[in-house]
Write an enzyme that holds these catalytic residues in place. Structure first.
Site, short mmCIF file in Angstrom:
data_model
loop_
_atom_site.label_atom_id
_atom_site.label_comp_id
_atom_site.label_asym_id
_atom_site.label_seq_id
_atom_site.Cartn_x
_atom_site.Cartn_y
_atom_site.Cartn_z
N PRO A 75 30.31 11.78 -7.05
CA PRO A 75 31.20 11.22 -6.02
C PRO A 75 30.45 10.38 -4.98
O PRO A 75 29.37 10.74 -4.52
CB PRO A 75 31.83 12.45 -5.39
CG PRO A 75 31.83 13.46 -6.48
CD PRO A 75 30.54 13.22 -7.23
N CYS A 76 31.07 9.27 -4.62
CA CYS A 76 30.41 8.31 -3.74
C CYS A 76 30.88 8.37 -2.28
O CYS A 76 30.30 7.73 -1.42
CB CYS A 76 30.63 6.89 -4.26
SG CYS A 76 32.37 6.38 -4.24
N GLN A 77 31.93 9.11 -1.99
CA GLN A 77 32.52 9.09 -0.65
C GLN A 77 31.51 9.39 0.45
O GLN A 77 31.60 8.83 1.54
CB GLN A 77 33.69 10.07 -0.55
CG GLN A 77 34.86 9.74 -1.44
CD GLN A 77 34.76 10.41 -2.81
OE1 GLN A 77 33.68 10.73 -3.30
NE2 GLN A 77 35.91 10.59 -3.46
#
Length: 177
Positions: A75-77
Site C-alpha cells: 500500500p502506498c497511502q
C-alpha cells in the site's frame, strides 16, 4: 532437456496485473495474496487453480515451494504526497518491511517491489533507505528506478518506483532496469 518453469508469488495482488504481463513469457503463479474481497473474487474467478492466500504476513517459509520471484506493490497511502505521509509509522507503510520479511522467508531469487515516488522523500529518505537496507541484510543486491507509464504505451502519467532485487548480486537487478 526440460527446464523448470519460472514461478512467482504475487502479494498485494489486486486483480493481478503481474500475471497478465507475464503470461506471454510462460511464467507460472505459485500463489496470490490479497485481502480485498472484490479483488479476491476476481482472482478466484480468473485463476481458480492458483492458491489464493489472504494476509501475506502469515505466509510461512516454503508454503509455495521454491519461488523464483516475489512481486508486490505494498500500500502506498503512507508514502503518497496526497496522503498523511506517516511512512513506516503507519501499519500500511510498515507492510513494505513485511515484504522484506517474506522475501527472507521465501528465499526468492528475485524480488520486484513497486510504490509511489513519495517513498523516496518520506522521512528525508530514511524509510526508503530502511527498505533498501533490509533487502541488503537479507542478501539481495538491488537497483531501483522511477518509471512512468506514459512511456510504456499507457495514455496517462503514472510514475512509480520499481526496486528489483537479486539474491547475492546487484548486477542482474541493475541489468533489468
Amino acid at each position: 532437456m526440460q527446464t523448470k518453469p519460472f514461478n512467482y508469488l504475487s502479494i498485494c495482488s489486486g486483480i493481478e496485473a503481474a500475471t497478465v504481463a507475464w503470461h506471454a513469457l510462460g511464467w507460472s503463479a505459485a500463489g496470490f495474496s490479497e485481502i480485498d474481497p472484490f479483488a479476491r473474487a476476481v482472482l478466484a474467478h480468473h485463476y481458480p487453480h492458483v492458491p489464493l492466500h489472504g494476509d501475506f504476513t502469515t505466509i510461512a517459509a516454503g508454503a509455495y515451494g521454491a519461488i523464483d520471484l516475489l512481486v508486490g506493490g505494498t500500500p502506498c497511502q503512507s508514502f503518497s504526497i496526497a496522503g498523511l505521509r506517516k511512512g513506516l509509522a503507519d501499519d500500511r507503510g510498515n507492510l513494505a518491511l513485511e515484504f522484506i520479511r517474506l522475501a527472507q522467508r521465501s528465499r526468492a531469487r528475485w524480488v520486484v517491489w513497486e510504490n509511489v515516488p513519495g517513498v523516496l522523500s518520506i522521512d528525508g529518505g530514511r524509510a526508503f533507505g530502511s527498505f533498501l537496507g533490509g533487502l541488503a541484510e537479507c542478501g539481495y543486491g538491488f537497483a531501483y528506478r522511477v518509471l512512468d507509464a506514459q512511456y510504456f504505451g499507457v495514455p496517462q502519467r503514472r510514475r512509480r518506483v520499481f526496486v528489483i532485487g537479486y539474491l547475492g548480486d546487484w548486477r542482474p537487478a541493475a541489468a533489468v532496469l
